[in-house]
Design a protein around this motif. Structure first.
Motif, mmCIF file in Angstrom:
data_model
loop_
_atom_site.group_PDB
_atom_site.id
_atom_site.type_symbol
_atom_site.label_atom_id
_atom_site.label_comp_id
_atom_site.label_asym_id
_atom_site.label_seq_id
_atom_site.Cartn_x
_atom_site.Cartn_y
_atom_site.Cartn_z
ATOM 1 N N ARG A 1 67.651 62.398 68.951
ATOM 2 C CA ARG A 1 66.881 62.165 70.376
ATOM 3 C C ARG A 1 66.025 63.773 69.639
ATOM 4 O O ARG A 1 66.262 64.662 68.942
ATOM 5 N N MET A 2 64.936 63.864 70.319
ATOM 6 C CA MET A 2 63.928 64.527 70.318
ATOM 7 C C MET A 2 64.616 66.295 70.995
ATOM 8 O O MET A 2 63.779 67.203 70.023
ATOM 9 N N GLN A 3 65.283 66.154 71.823
ATOM 10 C CA GLN A 3 66.165 67.538 71.999
ATOM 11 C C GLN A 3 66.724 68.166 71.259
ATOM 12 O O GLN A 3 67.310 69.512 71.128
ATOM 13 N N LYS A 4 66.881 67.027 70.440
ATOM 14 C CA LYS A 4 68.363 67.849 68.846
ATOM 15 C C LYS A 4 67.185 68.016 67.905
ATOM 16 O O LYS A 4 68.059 69.321 67.352
ATOM 17 N N ASP A 5 66.308 67.950 68.313
ATOM 18 C CA ASP A 5 64.911 68.986 67.188
ATOM 19 C C ASP A 5 65.572 68.542 65.452
ATOM 20 O O ASP A 5 65.951 69.642 65.035
ATOM 21 N N HIS A 6 65.987 67.735 65.470
ATOM 22 C CA HIS A 6 66.166 67.113 64.249
ATOM 23 C C HIS A 6 65.023 67.942 62.769
ATOM 24 O O HIS A 6 65.102 67.914 61.837
ATOM 25 N N ASP A 7 63.780 67.516 63.457
ATOM 26 C CA ASP A 7 63.149 69.177 62.643
ATOM 27 C C ASP A 7 63.062 70.351 62.405
ATOM 28 O O ASP A 7 62.561 70.081 60.689
ATOM 29 N N ASN A 8 63.170 70.708 63.458
ATOM 30 C CA ASN A 8 64.380 72.405 62.655
ATOM 31 C C ASN A 8 65.202 71.995 61.727
ATOM 32 O O ASN A 8 65.307 73.086 60.664
ATOM 33 N N LEU A 9 65.883 71.238 61.822
ATOM 34 C CA LEU A 9 67.295 71.288 60.901
ATOM 35 C C LEU A 9 66.654 70.921 59.478
ATOM 36 O O LEU A 9 66.623 71.775 58.796
ATOM 37 N N LEU A 10 65.817 70.521 59.648
ATOM 38 C CA LEU A 10 64.995 69.166 58.571
ATOM 39 C C LEU A 10 64.160 69.987 57.663
ATOM 40 O O LEU A 10 64.251 70.922 56.506
ATOM 41 N N GLY B 1 74.811 59.761 64.674
ATOM 42 C CA GLY B 1 74.161 59.830 65.768
ATOM 43 C C GLY B 1 73.813 59.076 65.845
ATOM 44 O O GLY B 1 73.104 58.283 64.907
ATOM 45 N N GLY B 2 73.573 58.171 67.249
ATOM 46 C CA GLY B 2 72.850 56.600 67.820
ATOM 47 C C GLY B 2 71.520 57.363 67.479
ATOM 48 O O GLY B 2 71.234 58.562 67.493
ATOM 49 N N HIS B 3 70.671 56.231 67.357
ATOM 50 C CA HIS B 3 69.141 56.002 67.457
ATOM 51 C C HIS B 3 68.495 55.299 67.536
ATOM 52 O O HIS B 3 69.692 54.183 68.345
ATOM 53 N N PHE B 4 67.722 55.224 68.479
ATOM 54 C CA PHE B 4 66.906 53.931 69.796
ATOM 55 C C PHE B 4 65.720 52.975 68.340
ATOM 56 O O PHE B 4 64.918 52.246 70.050
ATOM 57 N N ASN B 5 65.753 53.381 67.696
ATOM 58 C CA ASN B 5 64.971 53.030 66.952
ATOM 59 C C ASN B 5 63.314 53.067 67.169
ATOM 60 O O ASN B 5 62.571 52.064 67.501
ATOM 61 N N ASP B 6 63.395 53.890 67.654
ATOM 62 C CA ASP B 6 61.999 54.469 68.660
ATOM 63 C C ASP B 6 60.803 55.550 67.448
ATOM 64 O O ASP B 6 61.132 55.829 66.249
ATOM 65 N N ASP B 7 59.659 56.053 68.492
ATOM 66 C CA ASP B 7 59.171 56.834 67.276
ATOM 67 C C ASP B 7 59.824 58.029 67.342
ATOM 68 O O ASP B 7 59.271 58.267 65.882
ATOM 69 N N GLY C 1 60.920 58.684 58.714
ATOM 70 C CA GLY C 1 60.216 58.675 57.527
ATOM 71 C C GLY C 1 59.875 59.642 57.104
ATOM 72 O O GLY C 1 58.947 60.396 55.448
ATOM 73 N N ARG C 2 59.862 61.403 57.397
ATOM 74 C CA ARG C 2 60.517 63.034 56.753
ATOM 75 C C ARG C 2 60.860 62.643 55.645
ATOM 76 O O ARG C 2 60.966 63.177 54.270
ATOM 77 N N ILE C 3 62.027 61.869 55.644
ATOM 78 C CA ILE C 3 63.337 62.060 54.960
ATOM 79 C C ILE C 3 62.609 61.147 53.187
ATOM 80 O O ILE C 3 63.730 61.582 52.435
ATOM 81 N N VAL C 4 62.557 60.335 53.854
ATOM 82 C CA VAL C 4 62.021 59.496 52.589
ATOM 83 C C VAL C 4 61.211 59.602 51.692
ATOM 84 O O VAL C 4 61.077 58.985 50.987
ATOM 85 N N SER C 5 60.249 60.582 52.520
ATOM 86 C CA SER C 5 58.431 60.803 51.775
ATOM 87 C C SER C 5 58.055 62.515 51.093
ATOM 88 O O SER C 5 57.489 62.537 50.614
ATOM 89 N N GLU C 6 59.558 63.089 51.918
ATOM 90 C CA GLU C 6 58.989 64.590 52.041
ATOM 91 C C GLU C 6 60.206 64.706 50.474
ATOM 92 O O GLU C 6 61.314 64.894 50.432
ATOM 93 N N PRO C 7 59.872 64.874 49.327
ATOM 94 C CA PRO C 7 61.044 65.393 48.091
ATOM 95 C C PRO C 7 61.996 66.091 47.865
ATOM 96 O O PRO C 7 62.781 65.936 47.608
ATOM 97 N N GLU C 8 62.262 67.337 48.856
ATOM 98 C CA GLU C 8 62.985 68.458 48.902
ATOM 99 C C GLU C 8 64.142 67.430 49.844
ATOM 100 O O GLU C 8 65.120 68.284 49.942
#
Length: 365
Positions: free
Chosen positions: A192-201, A220-226, A233-240
């Motif tokens: 969920r956006m509140q968990k800020d996985h972008d920061n973690l990635l 953790g669960g997800h809701f197949n949302d944006d 998408g970041r995980i499969v597209s960013e080489p790092e």
């Protein structure tokens, strides 16, 4: 005494896990314990004790009268005396009390955006408070919110810390991807956006520059949302990140995953009192966490783990690297966190307080 815990679903999230933990603990204490997931079940069904009666009326929306009547019939047939309503389930609990006036309502406020309480809607909550016999809150900010914004009297309000319960979590273990790779980092949080996985990635990209065999597991669960599509998408597209970060989804072998990992991380923008942090502590896992909600309280101001500002991926990465490069210091802090969780976030003390409130509402039975 017959008690029903009520929650929207049994997805693997903090409030839902607490609803299951409390229902199970009440059954252990000899109370007739029921658990109602008003909308759907979910992965946490597996952890519901055989001594807890589970009911799912299949609510499709807030005005689903067929589901409401199914639930009302169940309550009457089973002689339920108290509804322990978690989070937004309060509103259906109050509606039930309108039709069954002898019901006693206990509300458990788990609101996770406790740093953003100034924008929380209060109208319906204030309408519900006169029909609520007691309210539990999971942190000091929610306590102040209940006093000041909802006008709840001190006699009807209690602070109730969350508690973890990983009993039986090691029974069904699935192997981790790249299980031979080290170090292993884990984040136990719904996507969920509140968990800020972008920061973690972003932080993990920096960490992997220092530890090129590092792996990150998102549990953790997800809701197949944006938001999920963005993170995946970041995980499969960013080489790092590609091939190094794994989304595991909701898992029923959380304890085994934590046992296999080297660092537990929370990168949230906002929290209440996260159960994930307690579960890291219960497995003596070194912790890096953003300083939001009650995380600083759980980590005793940083003496039991590393605290960093939210939305600061460089600080988060540096703290993770510090833990990995100083394993003895990190493990000493993890041991302190374990002892703190045992002392301050005890299941036995929480259940004693809950039962005390129940008895004040219906008498000692």
């Amino acid at each position: 005494m017959r008690v029903m815990a009520m929650i929207d679903s049994l997805i693997a999230a903090g409030a839902e896990r607490m609803a299951v933990n409390i229902a199970n603990a009440l059954a252990e204490a000899g109370i007739e314990s029921h658990l109602c997931a008003t909308r759907i079940g979910g992965p946490l069904e597996e952890f519901v004790s055989p001594d807890v009666k589970l009911f799912v009326p299949g609510k499709r929306c807030s005005r689903d009268m067929r589901a409401f009547l199914r639930l009302r019939r169940y309550i009457r047939q089973n002689g339920i005396e108290i509804i322990h309503a978690h989070s937004s389930s309060l509103f259906w609990a109050v509606m039930l009390k309108f039709t069954l006036p002898s019901l006693k309502i206990v509300w458990h406020d788990h609101f996770g955006f406790s740093d953003w309480l100034h924008v929380r809607e209060t109208f319906y909550l204030r309408m519900a408070m006169p029909f609520t016999g007691h309210s539990f809150v999971v942190n000091e900010k929610l306590m102040n919110f209940a006093r000041e914004r909802l006008k709840v009297s001190e006699s009807k309000l209690s602070f109730l810390p969350n508690f973890g319960d990983l009993t039986g979590d090691r029974s069904k273990v699935e192997p981790l991807p790249d299980s031979d790779m080290k170090p292993k980092l884990v984040c136990l949080a719904n996507l969920r956006m509140q968990k800020d996985h972008d920061n973690l990635l972003d932080a993990f990209r920096l960490v992997s520059g220092r530890f090129d065999t590092a792996r990150l597991y998102l549990v953790g669960g997800h809701f197949n949302d944006d938001y999920y599509r963005h993170i995946s998408g970041r995980i499969v597209s960013e080489p790092e990140l590609k091939g190094r970060v794994h989304i595991l989804g909701s898992r029923n072998d959380v304890a085994a995953i934590l046992d296999a990992c080297d660092v537990g991380i929370l990168s949230s923008l906002s929290e209440g009192l996260p159960v994930s942090l307690l579960e890291y502590g219960m497995t003596r896992l070194p912790v890096v966490c953003t300083e939001v909600g009650e995380c600083s309280f759980v980590l005793d101001g940083g003496s039991c783990g590393e605290l960093v500002p939210p939305q600061n991926s460089a600080a988060l990465a540096n703290a993770i690297i510090k833990v990995l490069e100083n394993p003895e210091e990190a493990q000493a802090k993890a041991e302190k966190l374990y002892n703190r969780v045992v002392e301050y976030f005890s299941k036995d003390e929480a259940v004693k307080k809950i039962i005390g409130v129940y008895k004040s509402l219906v008498g000692d039975r």
